[in-house]
Every structure is written in C-alpha cells, then in structure tokens.
Motif scaffolding. Structure first.
Motif, PDB file in Angstrom:
ATOM      1  N   THR A 270       1.161  -1.133  -0.235  1.00 16.85           N
ATOM      2  CA  THR A 270       0.261  -0.143   0.327  1.00 16.85           C
ATOM      3  C   THR A 270       0.952   1.677  -0.196  1.00 16.85           C
ATOM      4  N   GLY A 271       0.657   1.980  -0.687  1.00 16.55           N
ATOM      5  CA  GLY A 271       1.266   3.396  -1.008  1.00 16.55           C
ATOM      6  C   GLY A 271       2.430   4.234  -1.758  1.00 16.55           C
ATOM      7  N   GLY A 272       2.977   2.740  -2.609  1.00 17.55           N
ATOM      8  CA  GLY A 272       4.450   2.961  -3.501  1.00 17.55           C
ATOM      9  C   GLY A 272       4.655   2.923  -2.844  1.00 17.55           C
ATOM     10  N   PHE A 273       5.123   2.955  -1.106  1.00 18.24           N
ATOM     11  CA  PHE A 273       6.399   3.064  -0.112  1.00 18.24           C
ATOM     12  C   PHE A 273       8.095   3.202  -0.492  1.00 18.24           C
ATOM     13  N   THR A 274       8.555   3.651  -0.715  1.00 20.11           N
ATOM     14  CA  THR A 274       9.667   3.913  -0.814  1.00 20.11           C
ATOM     15  C   THR A 274      11.046   4.314   0.220  1.00 20.11           C
ATOM     16  N   LEU A 275      12.356   3.880   0.185  1.00 21.71           N
ATOM     17  CA  LEU A 275      12.776   4.890   0.846  1.00 21.71           C
ATOM     18  C   LEU A 275      14.172   5.184   0.210  1.00 21.71           C
ATOM     19  N   GLY A 276      14.554   5.882  -0.594  1.00 20.48           N
ATOM     20  CA  GLY A 276      14.857   6.597  -1.146  1.00 20.48           C
ATOM     21  C   GLY A 276      16.122   8.282  -0.500  1.00 20.48           C
ATOM     22  N   ALA A 277      17.091   8.307  -0.295  1.00 19.78           N
ATOM     23  CA  ALA A 277      18.146   9.311  -0.458  1.00 19.78           C
ATOM     24  C   ALA A 277      17.238  10.193  -0.161  1.00 19.78           C
ATOM     25  N   ALA A 278      17.059  11.239   0.546  1.00 21.17           N
ATOM     26  CA  ALA A 278      16.788  12.979   1.003  1.00 21.17           C
ATOM     27  C   ALA A 278      16.997  13.405  -0.412  1.00 21.17           C
TER      28      ALA A 278
ATOM     29  N   THR B 260      20.821  18.400  -4.321  1.00 24.93           N
ATOM     30  CA  THR B 260      20.807  18.537  -3.604  1.00 24.93           C
ATOM     31  C   THR B 260      20.623  16.458  -2.910  1.00 24.93           C
ATOM     32  N   ALA B 261      21.079  16.160  -3.837  1.00 24.25           N
ATOM     33  CA  ALA B 261      20.877  14.353  -2.890  1.00 24.25           C
ATOM     34  C   ALA B 261      21.318  14.725  -1.322  1.00 24.25           C
ATOM     35  N   ASP B 262      21.467  14.092  -0.674  1.00 27.00           N
ATOM     36  CA  ASP B 262      22.010  13.084   0.869  1.00 27.00           C
ATOM     37  C   ASP B 262      21.769  12.462   1.186  1.00 27.00           C
ATOM     38  N   TYR B 263      22.785  11.439   0.730  1.00 23.60           N
ATOM     39  CA  TYR B 263      22.740  10.089   0.821  1.00 23.60           C
ATOM     40  C   TYR B 263      22.818   9.570   1.818  1.00 23.60           C
ATOM     41  N   THR B 264      22.830  10.526   3.593  1.00 28.20           N
ATOM     42  CA  THR B 264      23.049   9.834   4.483  1.00 28.20           C
ATOM     43  C   THR B 264      22.153   9.939   5.269  1.00 28.20           C
ATOM     44  N   ILE B 265      20.966  10.393   4.433  1.00 26.40           N
ATOM     45  CA  ILE B 265      19.567  10.944   4.868  1.00 26.40           C
ATOM     46  C   ILE B 265      18.184   9.597   4.202  1.00 26.40           C
ATOM     47  N   ILE B 266      17.585   8.779   5.205  1.00 22.78           N
ATOM     48  CA  ILE B 266      16.397   8.048   4.319  1.00 22.78           C
ATOM     49  C   ILE B 266      15.433   8.756   4.401  1.00 22.78           C
ATOM     50  N   GLU B 267      14.343   9.370   3.182  1.00 22.93           N
ATOM     51  CA  GLU B 267      13.525   9.892   3.229  1.00 22.93           C
ATOM     52  C   GLU B 267      12.012   8.993   2.395  1.00 22.93           C
TER      53      GLU B 267
END
Ligand code: MG
Ligand code: ZN
Length: 375
Positions: free
Chosen positions: A308-316, A323-330
């Motif tokens: 449900t929701g097409g949920f993802t754990l992408g980098a911020a 502006t990609a920040d691979y230290t943070i999961i968004e």
C-alpha cells in the motif's frame, strides 16, 4: 542435419549434468522427507511490501535498533504476486480470499469466487481434520482480511452479514475490534446462542477451556486503536493467548494474525503511523518465532495481501538539482492506493522450504493444504 548434430551435443551435455544432479537429489529424497507441521501461524501485514518491511531495519525505538529485526530470522523467502481475478491491483478482500481459499476473485469479494460461488476456506478444511482455528486483527474482526478466513459474502462492506458468518463459522478464537457489527436492531449480540464467550474489556488468559468452547475478545466498537493511540501489546498478547488456547486441541491449530493498520498508514501516506504499525507487527513476529523455536512443530508464514502506498526509502534531496543527500533516508509514498508490487513471503519451521520462489498468492493456500491435509 546441422541442427540434429547440435541437438545431440546439447543432449549429451544435459545427460552429463543430469547425472551429476541426480545423485545428490536421490539422496535427498531418501533421507529428508518433507517435515509436516502440526500448527500454522499465518501472519499478514496488510499493505506490507518489501519497503515497509525494510523500514523495520532503519526506523524504530532506539533499544530495538541494537538487534536485527525478527524478519532476519527467516531463511526461506519467497515473493507472491497479488493481482486479483479481475484487476491487476488487488484489494484486501480478494487477496484474503486468494490466500484463504486458493481462488482468485474480484476485488470486493470475501470467500466467494468470480461467479460469487462460495469457496471452502482453509479454516473450514482444517476444522474437518480436527484443527482448532483462530483469527486476530488490529482492525475490526469483520474487516476484509480476517473475514476471508471465515466469511462468504459478495461484498466486503456487508459487515453485519460477515459478523453473522463469524458466529456460524468454525473459528474457535478471535480477537480484534468491531463488536458493534454483532449487534442487532435491539442491541442484542448472538454470542451466547453460538456458545462463544466474549470479553469486551481486556485480554486475559483462557483458564481451563472445555472441549468445544469458543472465545473472543472484542475490545472496540469498530476498529482497534492505532499504536500511537495506545494499542500497546495487544497484537503479541492476543497471539500468545490464542496459541495457548488453540494448543489445547487434540490435533494442531491454524491461526491467522493480521497487522491490519500498516495498510491504513499507507493509504494516509503517514510515515510515522506506518513505522509504528510495522514495528508492532515485527515485534509480534519475533515473539511468535521464539515460541516456534521452543515448540518445534509450528510453521510460521509472514506475508502481505498487497503493498500500500508505493512506499520507498529513497535518499533525501534531489539528484537532478544536486541536493541529493545519501546520509538521510526520506521515506515517501507514490500513491494513496494499493500497488501491484510483489510482496514478501517469509517461512520458518517445518515445511518452510516449500515457500521459496515467486508464485501467485493462491499458492500459499495450496502449499498449506498439501502440507496439512492428510490424503
Ligand atoms: Mg486487512
Ligand atoms: Zn488498503
């Protein structure tokens, strides 16, 4: 002519490989008969796709992060396709029906097939073999997922009819919310007539049940509270009470345990709600595995009816504007609907090896039946 020569060569190669494979395989067939479980605990995270499951590895209470999520304890892993009999993206009723009866059906159907024909579910099949059975949900007990295991109605929203189906069913134990759906126009519920003792206030151990007695815990008029509203350990505690009670039968038992609200958090695109619901489910899985380790005769299956929701754990941030920040999961959602993503199937205990691979959700039913129903 050339082709036949190639075919011969290919065949020789296959025969050589075949001989290599055959020797160890024959040994396996002789020495290791498939172990047959006595009990099955089927745990369904409603809306729990791979990303929701993954969230348990990154988010949660501090103390919990010190140890791996209980999902890591499974060694037999599969993926299930969830499309219903009429739509590529399923709804919970059709998915529950697929898992409970082995029939793909239309999205709103509960326990009936595409032609609204009643199909026997695993609870009915196993009850005939002397199994005790139970269903637990963190929504209302008449909601689509638990209903798939005892009801037969053409439409999921027929809550009163589904409630009557539960009374008449083979279910020995249930826990969740939804007592309002059992009341008739005079405010009367039918539990006593059906020999069911229901507690409306709190969970408690069932002391010395007599054979044939049925028990229920209905702790809310409609749905159960969310974790954030204070549901606390309802899921793991009711599961433990169910296991103790269902173990008093002469044969084995079948118990369906649903983490219902992972789905609702997904529809609401609410990350914190989702994480708290996934963590509750994950912790209950851990307790069930501890029990299964001690018991040794219980097959535990953890799966979802759909994502449900097409949920993802992408980098911020945004890769395209640097502006990609691979230290943070968004964590983000792509939809407020269900998705057609394959869902995990984790298996543990006797017979678990049958659940590897990628297959239709109806296969979960067929695999359980071939393990449990004596020919
Ligand atoms: Mg559900
Ligand atoms: Zn849903």
């Amino acid at each position: 002519m050339r082709t036949s020569k190639i075919n011969k060569g290919v065949m020789m190669a296959f025969m050589a490989i075949g001989l290599f494979l055959l020797v160890p395989l024959m040994g396996q067939v002789e020495s290791g008969k498939t172990k047959v479980p006595r009990n099955v605990i089927l745990m369904i995270g409603d809306g729990m796709g791979v990303s929701q499951l993954s969230a348990a590895y990154y988010f949660g209470e501090e103390k919990k992060k010190e140890q791996e999520p209980s999902f890591s304890r499974f060694s037999y892993i599969g993926l299930a396709r969830t499309s219903s009999g009429s739509e590529p993206v399923t709804q919970s009723p059709a998915a529950a029906t697929a898992i409970a009866t082995g029939y793909k059906t239309y999205n709103m159907a509960v326990g009936v097939d595409l032609d609204t024909v009643v199909r026997e579910n695993i609870v009915e099949l196993l009850s005939k073999q002397g199994f005790m059975t139970g269903v637990i949900a963190t929504s209302h007990i008449t909601d689509a997922t638990p209903a798939g295991f005892y009801a037969h109605q053409p439409e999921r929203y027929m809550q009163k009819e589904i409630a009557q189906d539960l009374l008449k069913s083979e279910i020995d134990f249930f826990a969740g919310g939804g007592f309002s759906y059992f009341l008739d126009t005079t405010g009367h519920n039918g539990f006593e007539e059906h020999g069911i003792q229901v507690d409306f206030s709190k969970l408690k151990k069932i002391r010395k049940p007599e054979p044939g007695e049925r028990y229920g815990f209905l702790l809310a008029a409609e749905r159960m509270p969310t974790m954030r509203e204070g549901r606390k350990d309802f899921l793991s505690k009711s599961t433990s009470i169910a296991v103790d009670f269902l173990s008093t039968g002469e044969s084995g038992y079948f118990l369906m345990v649903e983490g219902s609200q992972i789905d609702w958090a997904g529809h609401g695109n609410n990350v914190q709600y989702m994480i708290t619901e996934v963590n509750d489910f994950e912790q209950t899985v851990g307790h069930v595995l501890d029990y299964a380790d001690k018991n040794g005769e219980t097959l535990v299956i953890v799966t979802a009816d759909h994502e449900t929701g097409g949920f993802t754990l992408g980098a911020a941030g945004n890769n395209n504007d640097d502006t990609a920040d691979y230290t943070i999961i968004e964590p983000t959602f792509a939809t407020t609907n269900h998705s057609a993503a394959l869902v995990p199937v984790l298996a543990y205990g006797p017979g678990a090896e049958n659940f590897i691979g990628i297959y239709e959700n109806t296969e979960i039913f067929h695999k359980l039946v071939s393990l449990l129903i004596s020919k």
